[in-house]
Design a protein around this motif. Structure first.
Motif, short mmCIF file in Angstrom:
data_model
loop_
_atom_site.label_atom_id
_atom_site.label_comp_id
_atom_site.label_asym_id
_atom_site.label_seq_id
_atom_site.Cartn_x
_atom_site.Cartn_y
_atom_site.Cartn_z
N PHE A 135 0.84 -1.20 0.00
CA PHE A 135 0.00 0.00 0.00
C PHE A 135 0.88 1.24 0.00
O PHE A 135 1.97 1.25 0.58
CB PHE A 135 -0.90 -0.01 1.25
N LEU A 136 0.41 2.29 -0.66
CA LEU A 136 1.06 3.60 -0.63
C LEU A 136 0.00 4.69 -0.66
O LEU A 136 -1.04 4.53 -1.30
CB LEU A 136 1.99 3.79 -1.85
N LEU A 137 0.29 5.80 -0.01
CA LEU A 137 -0.53 7.00 -0.12
C LEU A 137 0.29 8.08 -0.83
O LEU A 137 1.48 8.25 -0.57
CB LEU A 137 -0.95 7.52 1.25
N SER A 138 -0.39 8.81 -1.71
CA SER A 138 0.23 9.97 -2.35
C SER A 138 -0.59 11.21 -2.02
O SER A 138 -1.76 11.11 -1.63
CB SER A 138 0.33 9.77 -3.87
N TRP A 139 0.02 12.37 -2.22
CA TRP A 139 -0.52 13.62 -1.68
C TRP A 139 -0.70 14.61 -2.83
O TRP A 139 0.19 15.37 -3.17
CB TRP A 139 0.44 14.17 -0.61
N ASN A 140 -1.88 14.55 -3.45
CA ASN A 140 -2.14 15.29 -4.68
C ASN A 140 -2.02 16.80 -4.46
O ASN A 140 -2.82 17.40 -3.77
CB ASN A 140 -3.55 14.97 -5.18
N GLY A 141 -1.00 17.40 -5.05
CA GLY A 141 -0.81 18.84 -4.96
C GLY A 141 0.20 19.27 -3.92
O GLY A 141 0.65 20.42 -3.94
N ILE A 142 0.58 18.39 -2.98
CA ILE A 142 1.61 18.73 -2.00
C ILE A 142 2.96 18.61 -2.71
O ILE A 142 3.31 17.56 -3.24
CB ILE A 142 1.55 17.81 -0.77
N SER B 32 11.31 14.37 -3.05
CA SER B 32 10.39 13.50 -3.80
C SER B 32 10.33 12.09 -3.24
O SER B 32 9.43 11.32 -3.59
CB SER B 32 10.80 13.46 -5.28
N TYR B 33 11.25 11.73 -2.34
CA TYR B 33 11.19 10.40 -1.70
C TYR B 33 9.86 10.19 -0.97
O TYR B 33 9.42 9.06 -0.78
CB TYR B 33 12.33 10.25 -0.69
N GLU B 34 9.23 11.28 -0.50
CA GLU B 34 8.00 11.18 0.29
C GLU B 34 6.74 11.28 -0.56
O GLU B 34 5.64 11.34 -0.02
CB GLU B 34 7.98 12.29 1.36
N ASP B 35 6.89 11.29 -1.89
CA ASP B 35 5.75 11.58 -2.76
C ASP B 35 4.71 10.47 -2.75
O ASP B 35 3.54 10.72 -3.06
CB ASP B 35 6.24 11.85 -4.18
N VAL C 4 4.33 7.69 -4.65
CA VAL C 4 4.01 6.94 -5.86
C VAL C 4 5.11 5.91 -6.07
O VAL C 4 6.22 6.05 -5.54
CB VAL C 4 3.86 7.86 -7.09
N TYR C 5 4.83 4.87 -6.88
CA TYR C 5 5.79 3.77 -6.94
C TYR C 5 7.13 4.17 -7.56
O TYR C 5 8.14 3.53 -7.31
CB TYR C 5 5.19 2.57 -7.69
N GLY C 6 7.16 5.23 -8.34
CA GLY C 6 8.42 5.67 -8.91
C GLY C 6 9.35 6.33 -7.92
O GLY C 6 10.53 6.56 -8.23
N THR C 7 8.86 6.63 -6.71
CA THR C 7 9.69 7.33 -5.72
C THR C 7 9.79 6.60 -4.39
O THR C 7 10.75 6.82 -3.65
CB THR C 7 9.12 8.74 -5.44
N THR C 8 8.81 5.77 -4.06
CA THR C 8 8.67 5.27 -2.70
C THR C 8 8.37 3.77 -2.72
O THR C 8 7.45 3.34 -3.43
CB THR C 8 7.53 6.00 -1.97
N CYS C 9 9.11 2.99 -1.94
CA CYS C 9 8.79 1.57 -1.82
C CYS C 9 7.47 1.38 -1.08
O CYS C 9 7.20 2.08 -0.09
CB CYS C 9 9.91 0.83 -1.07
N PRO C 10 6.64 0.45 -1.53
CA PRO C 10 5.35 0.22 -0.87
C PRO C 10 5.51 -0.25 0.57
O PRO C 10 6.52 -0.86 0.95
CB PRO C 10 4.70 -0.86 -1.73
N ILE C 11 4.48 0.03 1.36
CA ILE C 11 4.42 -0.46 2.74
C ILE C 11 3.94 -1.91 2.70
O ILE C 11 2.82 -2.18 2.25
CB ILE C 11 3.46 0.39 3.59
N SER D 297 -7.22 14.75 -18.37
CA SER D 297 -6.78 15.54 -17.23
C SER D 297 -5.37 15.10 -16.88
O SER D 297 -5.10 13.91 -16.74
CB SER D 297 -7.73 15.33 -16.04
N TRP D 298 -4.45 16.08 -16.74
CA TRP D 298 -3.04 15.79 -16.50
C TRP D 298 -2.59 16.42 -15.19
O TRP D 298 -2.95 17.56 -14.87
CB TRP D 298 -2.18 16.35 -17.63
N HIS D 299 -1.77 15.68 -14.46
CA HIS D 299 -1.23 16.15 -13.18
C HIS D 299 0.29 16.00 -13.19
O HIS D 299 0.83 15.04 -13.73
CB HIS D 299 -1.81 15.33 -12.03
N ILE D 300 0.97 16.96 -12.55
CA ILE D 300 2.42 16.87 -12.37
C ILE D 300 2.72 16.98 -10.88
O ILE D 300 2.39 17.97 -10.24
CB ILE D 300 3.16 17.99 -13.14
N ASP D 301 3.32 15.94 -10.33
CA ASP D 301 3.72 15.96 -8.92
C ASP D 301 4.87 16.94 -8.71
O ASP D 301 5.70 17.14 -9.60
CB ASP D 301 4.16 14.56 -8.47
N GLY D 302 4.94 17.50 -7.51
CA GLY D 302 6.08 18.33 -7.14
C GLY D 302 6.02 19.77 -7.60
O GLY D 302 6.91 20.56 -7.24
#
Length: 563
Positions: free
Chosen positions: A79-86, A92-95, A97-104, A455-460
């Motif tokens: 499981f992972l949580l991401s923070w849309n807009g934060i 970016s380690y805390e973002d 998503v699977y490209g940045t953070t290992c799942p719990i 609809s497109w989103h960019i993290d960070g």
């Protein structure tokens, strides 16, 4: 000598006290993520709950707060949580998503350490792995201004989070299995408001007393004083947390004044209804100025042949009766209506943002762009299975999150594996990573050759939406750009057979997900990662990997850094 030592001790103690006093506040959260039975559309489903809640609890914070969120995974899958807009400044380690953070892993926990640095506004969190978003696990995030920063409207009498989104009756595992077989999902079964079906949620407001002006905070500046007549005004933070559909939001008999979009104070334009595309967030003010009774809150799909509609209730505390009449109708398939509304949403240049200086003090339109990136979506099949792509590349994840692999220099991906421009070729699979230079100022054009709204989103990051129109983008399209008061946000829509252009300052080093918010398309490859790189490995530009970072894949068994 003893006196000098004592004075030295006092000096050091005073310094430490001043450092502690100057540190930004901490807010602590402890969340247990579990499965649970939910019945949002009248049938039992397996939902994802946070502390037993669906949707999850709101996060309340103030600019620059440190958020310490301990997440315990009681599911039977990672499981992972991401923070849309934060924006996760330098981190970016805390973002999440699977490209940045290992799942719990199941039965384990992970503590996110976030800072809402230089941000205000309305956002949300959501589960980013697999197809968990179709089961819940999402909730609202609000970031209030610091007490000394003026806000361009009076304190509302109440502040409500409204999470809207399309929904399936099938469990998320069933939906994921359909996608894994290379098939498309059917049209959603309904729409939820705060996790409830038709008339399942209500919001109570009061008309107020006889005051001519609403009480203002003493630090607010004169332009914020606004006569409100006899009635109280409420803030509604509306986020589309759904899976694919744009939604129209409206309240029977009431107007809405738009005041904030994803961290930007906007010109205060009045709307009777508002299009909220998937992944987007808006704040509106609604004044309780109608006869005391109940009124429909209506949410309906946009740009669909079959129109889904749901309702909630706006209830006056002294209501004389239930809702009356049919729910008010709204726009359905009209593209021009939505495009014109989108163009009317502009930045309030004189209002403060997270800092006291006016939002208009950053003159983005006077900065020369150093690079243009054109991103075109496409749909097709690879090896007989449905896939989606950006510039012909359909993203496939590696066994190790890209940011973790980058830190340990263990490879597994290639920077430059996606082109800056559409290739016109067929779809192929790759782990697409685009390189970019820290502190560059770039132009990105999202091109949509398909017959759906995307609809497109960019993290960070947040970015300036400088233009959007139908047809093909050309360099001459820049002549119609808004280079003065374009809204700054993190999620933008692209209309069918149209383009949307943004300007973005690459001021945040890290590995950042660029994705479709149409969740099935994201799951099947319509995403990539933007690696914003600084050759100077300095904490000034990027924080080191967190001490508590989970390590997986080829990074398993390695060490982050000394505790």
């Amino acid at each position: 000598m003893a006196l000098n030592s004592f004075q030295a001790f006092l000096s050091i103690f005073s310094l430490l006290c001043s450092i502690v006093a100057a540190e930004d506040p901490y807010r602590f959260f402890s969340w247990n993520v579990t499965y649970g039975d939910i019945y949002p559309l009248g049938v039992r489903q397996q939902g994802i709950l946070i502390n037993g809640q669906f949707p999850g609890p709101d996060i309340y914070s103030v600019t620059n707060d440190n958020l310490i969120i301990n997440v315990y995974n009681s599911l039977t899958e990672p499981f992972l949580l991401s923070w849309n807009g934060i924006q996760q400044r330098r981190n970016s380690y805390e973002d999440g998503v699977y490209g940045t953070t290992c799942p719990i892993p199941p039965g384990k926990n992970f503590t996110y350490i976030l800072q809402v640095k230089d941000q205000i506004g309305s956002f949300f969190y959501f589960p980013s792995l697999a197809f968990h978003k179709a089961a819940g696990g999402f909730g609202g995030i609000r970031i209030l201004s610091r007490p000394r920063i003026p806000v361009p409207f009076p304190d509302p009498a109440g502040d409500y989070t409204i999470l809207i989104g399309d929904w399936y009756k099938a469990n998320h595992t069933t939906l994921q299995a359909i996608l894994d077989r290379g098939k498309k999902l059917h049209f959603p079964d309904g729409i939820l408001i705060n996790g409830r079906g038709p008339n399942g949620v209500s919001f109570t407001v009061e008309q107020g007393g006889k005051e001519t002006f609403k009480t203002m905070r003493r630090f607010e500046i004169p332009y914020a004083y606004k006569p409100l007549g006899l009635r109280k005004t409420y803030r509604f933070r509306i986020s589309n947390v759904g899976l694919q559909n744009s939604l129209n939001f409206r309240i029977q008999g009431h107007k809405m004044v738009l005041v904030e979009v994803e961290g930007t104070h906007t010109l205060q334009t009045t709307y009777s209804s508002l299009d909220v595309h998937v992944g987007q967030s808006y704040s509106v003010l609604v004044t309780a100025d109608q006869p005391a009774q109940d009124y429909y809150i209506v949410v309906s799909t946009r740009f669909t042949s079959q129109v889904l509609t749901t309702t909630g209730i706006l209830r006056y505390s002294n209501s004389a009766g239930p809702v009356s009449g049919p729910p008010p109708g709204g726009p359905t398939i009209q593209i021009d209506w939505s495009l014109n509304q989108a163009r009317s949403i502009r930045t309030n240049l004189t209002a403060s943002g997270p800092r006291p200086n006016p939002q208009g003090s950053y003159h983005y339109g006077m900065i020369n762009t150093s690079r243009t990136i054109r991103l075109a979506s496409s749909a097709g099949q690879v090896n007989g299975k449905q896939r989606y792509a950006v510039n012909s590349v359909s993203f496939v994840p590696t066994d190790t999150p890209l940011k973790v692999a980058d830190f340990f220099k263990i490879g597994g991906f290639r920077v430059g594996s996606i082109s800056d421009n559409p290739t016109g070729g067929g779809i192929y699979l790759d782990t697409s990573v685009m390189g970019a230079d820290f502190r560059a100022f770039i132009e990105i054009v999202f091109e949509n050759p398909e017959n759906i709204v995307q609809s497109w989103h960019i993290d960070g990051y947040s970015f300036f939406v400088v233009g959007m129109d139908g047809g093909l983008w050309t360099p001459d399209s820049r002549n119609q750009y808004n280079l003065r008061d374009a809204v700054s946000r993190c999620t933008t829509q692209v209309y069918p057979n149209s383009w949307t252009a943004i300007y973005m300052a690459l001021d945040n080093v890290g590995m950042w997900n660029v994705r479709s918010e149409f969740w099935a398309r994201q799951y099947l490859g319509q995403q990539f990662y933007l690696r914003v790189y600084s050759p100077v490995e300095s904490i000034r530009d990027e924080f080191p990997i967190p001490k508590n970072a989970l390590l997986c894949g080829r990074a398993a068994g390695r060490r982050t850094r000394p505790l």
